[in-house]
Design a protein around this motif. Structure first.
Motif, PDB file in Angstrom:
ATOM      1  N   CYS A   3     -41.682 -14.985 -42.499  1.00 20.26           N
ATOM      2  CA  CYS A   3     -40.445 -15.061 -43.264  1.00 20.26           C
ATOM      3  C   CYS A   3     -40.572 -16.078 -44.401  1.00 20.26           C
ATOM      4  O   CYS A   3     -40.132 -15.831 -45.522  1.00 20.26           O
ATOM      5  N   ASP A   4     -41.196 -17.234 -44.089  1.00 24.22           N
ATOM      6  CA  ASP A   4     -41.402 -18.243 -45.136  1.00 24.22           C
ATOM      7  C   ASP A   4     -42.309 -17.716 -46.243  1.00 24.22           C
ATOM      8  O   ASP A   4     -42.056 -17.943 -47.435  1.00 24.22           O
ATOM      9  N   PHE A   5     -43.368 -16.999 -45.845  1.00 17.48           N
ATOM     10  CA  PHE A   5     -44.270 -16.439 -46.855  1.00 17.48           C
ATOM     11  C   PHE A   5     -43.555 -15.403 -47.710  1.00 17.48           C
ATOM     12  O   PHE A   5     -43.730 -15.370 -48.935  1.00 17.48           O
ATOM     13  N   PHE A   6     -42.759 -14.564 -47.065  1.00 17.59           N
ATOM     14  CA  PHE A   6     -42.038 -13.532 -47.813  1.00 17.59           C
ATOM     15  C   PHE A   6     -41.046 -14.172 -48.771  1.00 17.59           C
ATOM     16  O   PHE A   6     -40.941 -13.776 -49.940  1.00 17.59           O
ATOM     17  N   GLY A   7     -40.287 -15.162 -48.300  1.00 15.92           N
ATOM     18  CA  GLY A   7     -39.346 -15.848 -49.181  1.00 15.92           C
ATOM     19  C   GLY A   7     -40.042 -16.565 -50.318  1.00 15.92           C
ATOM     20  O   GLY A   7     -39.566 -16.559 -51.463  1.00 15.92           O
ATOM     21  N   PHE A   8     -41.189 -17.181 -50.021  1.00 13.17           N
ATOM     22  CA  PHE A   8     -41.987 -17.831 -51.060  1.00 13.17           C
ATOM     23  C   PHE A   8     -42.426 -16.818 -52.116  1.00 13.17           C
ATOM     24  O   PHE A   8     -42.309 -17.065 -53.324  1.00 13.17           O
ATOM     25  N   SER A   9     -42.924 -15.668 -51.673  1.00 14.10           N
ATOM     26  CA  SER A   9     -43.370 -14.635 -52.614  1.00 14.10           C
ATOM     27  C   SER A   9     -42.208 -14.109 -53.448  1.00 14.10           C
ATOM     28  O   SER A   9     -42.342 -13.914 -54.666  1.00 14.10           O
ATOM     29  N   MET A  10     -41.071 -13.885 -52.812  1.00 16.79           N
ATOM     30  CA  MET A  10     -39.901 -13.408 -53.542  1.00 16.79           C
ATOM     31  C   MET A  10     -39.481 -14.403 -54.620  1.00 16.79           C
ATOM     32  O   MET A  10     -39.091 -14.016 -55.732  1.00 16.79           O
ATOM     33  N   THR A  11     -39.559 -15.692 -54.288  1.00 16.89           N
ATOM     34  CA  THR A  11     -39.149 -16.717 -55.246  1.00 16.89           C
ATOM     35  C   THR A  11     -40.125 -16.822 -56.409  1.00 16.89           C
ATOM     36  O   THR A  11     -39.724 -16.849 -57.579  1.00 16.89           O
ATOM     37  N   VAL A  12     -41.425 -16.869 -56.095  1.00 21.10           N
ATOM     38  CA  VAL A  12     -42.436 -16.989 -57.155  1.00 21.10           C
ATOM     39  C   VAL A  12     -42.409 -15.786 -58.079  1.00 21.10           C
ATOM     40  O   VAL A  12     -42.339 -15.921 -59.318  1.00 21.10           O
ATOM     41  N   PHE A  13     -42.440 -14.582 -57.476  1.00 26.49           N
ATOM     42  CA  PHE A  13     -42.539 -13.372 -58.291  1.00 26.49           C
ATOM     43  C   PHE A  13     -41.174 -12.898 -58.788  1.00 26.49           C
ATOM     44  O   PHE A  13     -41.082 -11.844 -59.422  1.00 26.49           O
ATOM     45  N   GLY A  14     -40.142 -13.658 -58.491  1.00 24.83           N
ATOM     46  CA  GLY A  14     -38.852 -13.433 -59.121  1.00 24.83           C
ATOM     47  C   GLY A  14     -38.645 -14.359 -60.301  1.00 24.83           C
ATOM     48  O   GLY A  14     -38.163 -13.951 -61.360  1.00 24.83           O
ATOM     49  N   LEU A  15     -39.045 -15.628 -60.123  1.00 22.20           N
ATOM     50  CA  LEU A  15     -38.829 -16.622 -61.175  1.00 22.20           C
ATOM     51  C   LEU A  15     -39.847 -16.515 -62.299  1.00 22.20           C
ATOM     52  O   LEU A  15     -39.495 -16.610 -63.480  1.00 22.20           O
ATOM     53  N   CYS A  16     -41.126 -16.315 -61.959  1.00 20.58           N
ATOM     54  CA  CYS A  16     -42.175 -16.286 -62.991  1.00 20.58           C
ATOM     55  C   CYS A  16     -41.971 -15.179 -64.029  1.00 20.58           C
ATOM     56  O   CYS A  16     -42.139 -15.435 -65.235  1.00 20.58           O
ATOM     57  N   TYR A  65     -35.907 -20.766 -46.419  1.00 20.32           N
ATOM     58  CA  TYR A  65     -35.917 -19.314 -46.506  1.00 20.32           C
ATOM     59  C   TYR A  65     -35.368 -18.735 -45.203  1.00 20.32           C
ATOM     60  O   TYR A  65     -35.642 -19.245 -44.119  1.00 20.32           O
ATOM     61  N   ALA A  66     -34.579 -17.663 -45.313  1.00 20.13           N
ATOM     62  CA  ALA A  66     -33.957 -17.056 -44.140  1.00 20.13           C
ATOM     63  C   ALA A  66     -33.989 -15.546 -44.261  1.00 20.13           C
ATOM     64  O   ALA A  66     -34.053 -14.991 -45.363  1.00 20.13           O
ATOM     65  N   LEU A  67     -33.975 -14.900 -43.107  1.00 16.55           N
ATOM     66  CA  LEU A  67     -33.930 -13.441 -43.077  1.00 16.55           C
ATOM     67  C   LEU A  67     -32.613 -12.953 -43.666  1.00 16.55           C
ATOM     68  O   LEU A  67     -31.558 -13.532 -43.422  1.00 16.55           O
ATOM     69  N   GLN A  68     -32.701 -11.898 -44.448  1.00 16.37           N
ATOM     70  CA  GLN A  68     -31.529 -11.375 -45.141  1.00 16.37           C
ATOM     71  C   GLN A  68     -31.193  -9.982 -44.622  1.00 16.37           C
ATOM     72  O   GLN A  68     -32.036  -9.288 -44.061  1.00 16.37           O
ATOM     73  N   TRP A  69     -29.951  -9.585 -44.845  1.00 15.65           N
ATOM     74  CA  TRP A  69     -29.499  -8.245 -44.505  1.00 15.65           C
ATOM     75  C   TRP A  69     -30.355  -7.201 -45.224  1.00 15.65           C
ATOM     76  O   TRP A  69     -30.644  -7.372 -46.417  1.00 15.65           O
ATOM     77  N   TRP A  74     -36.311  -8.377 -44.786  1.00 15.31           N
ATOM     78  CA  TRP A  74     -36.856  -9.192 -45.872  1.00 15.31           C
ATOM     79  C   TRP A  74     -36.255 -10.582 -45.805  1.00 15.31           C
ATOM     80  O   TRP A  74     -35.205 -10.792 -45.183  1.00 15.31           O
ATOM     81  N   CYS A  75     -36.914 -11.542 -46.421  1.00 15.79           N
ATOM     82  CA  CYS A  75     -36.465 -12.940 -46.421  1.00 15.79           C
ATOM     83  C   CYS A  75     -36.338 -13.438 -47.860  1.00 15.79           C
ATOM     84  O   CYS A  75     -37.067 -13.000 -48.754  1.00 15.79           O
ATOM     85  N   PHE A  76     -35.420 -14.348 -48.043  1.00 12.09           N
ATOM     86  CA  PHE A  76     -35.206 -14.936 -49.363  1.00 12.09           C
ATOM     87  C   PHE A  76     -34.537 -16.292 -49.187  1.00 12.09           C
ATOM     88  O   PHE A  76     -34.340 -16.763 -48.060  1.00 12.09           O
ATOM     89  N   ILE A  77     -34.178 -16.909 -50.290  1.00  9.32           N
ATOM     90  CA  ILE A  77     -33.566 -18.235 -50.257  1.00  9.32           C
ATOM     91  C   ILE A  77     -32.214 -18.168 -49.548  1.00  9.32           C
ATOM     92  O   ILE A  77     -31.391 -17.306 -49.846  1.00  9.32           O
ATOM     93  N   SER A  78     -31.997 -19.088 -48.623  1.00  7.82           N
ATOM     94  CA  SER A  78     -30.720 -19.140 -47.922  1.00  7.82           C
ATOM     95  C   SER A  78     -29.673 -19.815 -48.806  1.00  7.82           C
ATOM     96  O   SER A  78     -29.941 -20.839 -49.443  1.00  7.82           O
ATOM     97  N   THR A  79     -28.487 -19.217 -48.846  1.00  9.07           N
ATOM     98  CA  THR A  79     -27.375 -19.792 -49.615  1.00  9.07           C
ATOM     99  C   THR A  79     -26.384 -20.500 -48.716  1.00  9.07           C
ATOM    100  O   THR A  79     -25.313 -20.911 -49.179  1.00  9.07           O
TER     101      THR A  79
END
Length: 365
Positions: free
Chosen positions: A114-127, A183-187, A191-196
């Motif tokens: 989950c941490d890896f997935f959230g990390f990837s989502m953040t990097v490849f979303g922001l870059c 990072y937390a599991l999302q609906w 998939w996982c992403f940044i927790s709000t």
């Protein structure tokens, strides 16, 4: 970024998240081939489109007459590579979780995936957002400050800038390891992403950086359009007016407006949704609630959030087409329209069907 899977209608919205955010509900059944085809098709389309874009960029970069547009080509190639890596690192995980028929907690008891997935989502979303801003700045400098651009903008400087963007994106995505955000599991649990939850400053920073990138991209593109229109008017009022500049200006205006529309439509819903959830201190809204009406509202809210992320994922697929692959197709259509109006010869039209980036760079220099 590819959170394209969704629970079947009979899945419970209330039982989706554990204490860390690891899902306990089951994914769709193996026989749901239509559902699996959606993310698989999106992944293949994104990989093929970005790979084709990188191939065209590589060929153009090695061409003898490409020296003046190498910075632009480096940005295009870097954007395509970033988008393709994002697809390759996230989509297979989503599809595997869905096809396994097991909840995320059973496949990832430690939470590291989950941490890896959230990390990837953040990097490849922001870059990609930051690279799009860099490209907009590069175009604005090439048109509005051609002399400064010619003396200061080199492929090496562009490479350093792109490396800095990548380093900044990776460093930002690693902040949860230092305890700043998580990072937390999302609906719907695939998939996982940044927790709000709890008004996360990390989530707010991501949304703010994303919106800032959109603003910079829009402002630079508008500045480029204004400079081109002004220069076109100046040439039109000269003793020897140039119809070519009018054509270039119109084509550039349409493409830059298209870029802004695609970026805004794909990213604004997710970024605004994140800021709204943070401001409302929404904590794990998809766990469910008491009462049928409240569960329905929560389900609708979760589906809206999922749609926002899907739109952001769609940007990775559209990027190579908006920036590169559709350019020759669009220019050919514009040339055909111009041919019908000006009755120019087919040979002349073919000569005019060169890439927009090359024409702008040549004129700016």
């Amino acid at each position: 970024m590819s959170p394209w899977q969704q629970r079947p209608p009979n899945a419970s919205a209330a039982g989706g998240m554990g204490p860390r955010g690891n899902g306990t509900g089951r994914a769709a059944e193996r026989g749901s081939a239509v559902s699996v085809a959606i993310p698989l098709t999106m992944m293949l389309t994104g990989v093929v489109g970005n790979a084709l874009a990188m191939l065209l960029v590589s060929r153009s970069y090695r061409a003898k007459g490409s020296r003046r547009k190498r910075s632009f080509l480096l940005c295009i190639g870097s954007l395509a590579l970033t988008d393709m890596l994002g697809q390759l690192l996230t989509s297979p995980i989503v599809i595997s979780v869905y096809l396994s028929g097991r909840p995320w907690a059973a496949m990832d008891p430690s939470g590291r995936l989950c941490d890896f997935f959230g990390f990837s989502m953040t990097v490849f979303g922001l870059c990609p957002l930051l690279i799009a801003s860099a490209m907009a700045v590069e175009r604005a400098l090439a048109i509005r400050a051609p002399h400064w651009y010619a003396s200061h903008m080199s492929p090496r400087a562009t490479e350093r800038g792109l490396a800095a963007i990548w380093a900044a994106g990776v460093a930002f995505a690693l902040l949860p390891l230092a305890g700043l955000g998580r990072y937390a599991l999302q609906w719907p649990g695939t998939w996982c992403f940044i927790s709000t939850a709890g008004g996360s400053a990390f989530a707010a920073a991501f949304a703010a950086l994303g919106l800032l990138s959109l603003v910079v991209t829009g402002a630079c593109n508008l500045a480029t359009i204004e400079a081109l229109v002004s220069r076109c008017r100046a040439k039109a009022s000269a003793a020897h007016p140039s119809s070519q500049w009018g054509r270039i200006t119109m084509e550039t205006l349409i493409q830059l407006l298209g870029i802004m529309c695609v970026l805004s439509a794909c990213w604004s819903p997710l970024l605004i949704t994140m800021l709204r959830m943070i401001s409302e201190h929404t904590a794990e809204p998809c766990r469910g609630g008491s009462g049928e009406s409240q569960r329905w509202e929560l389900r609708r809210e979760c589906n809206l959030s999922l749609t926002a992320v899907r739109l952001a994922s769609l940007n990775q697929i559209l990027d190579p087409w908006v920036y590169l692959l559709l350019r020759k197709i669009l220019l050919r259509k514009f040339c055909q329209a111009a041919s019908a109006m000006s009755k120019c010869s087919n040979a002349e039209c073919r000569d005019r069907s060169i890439t927009l980036a090359e024409e702008i760079q040549r004129t700016a220099a």
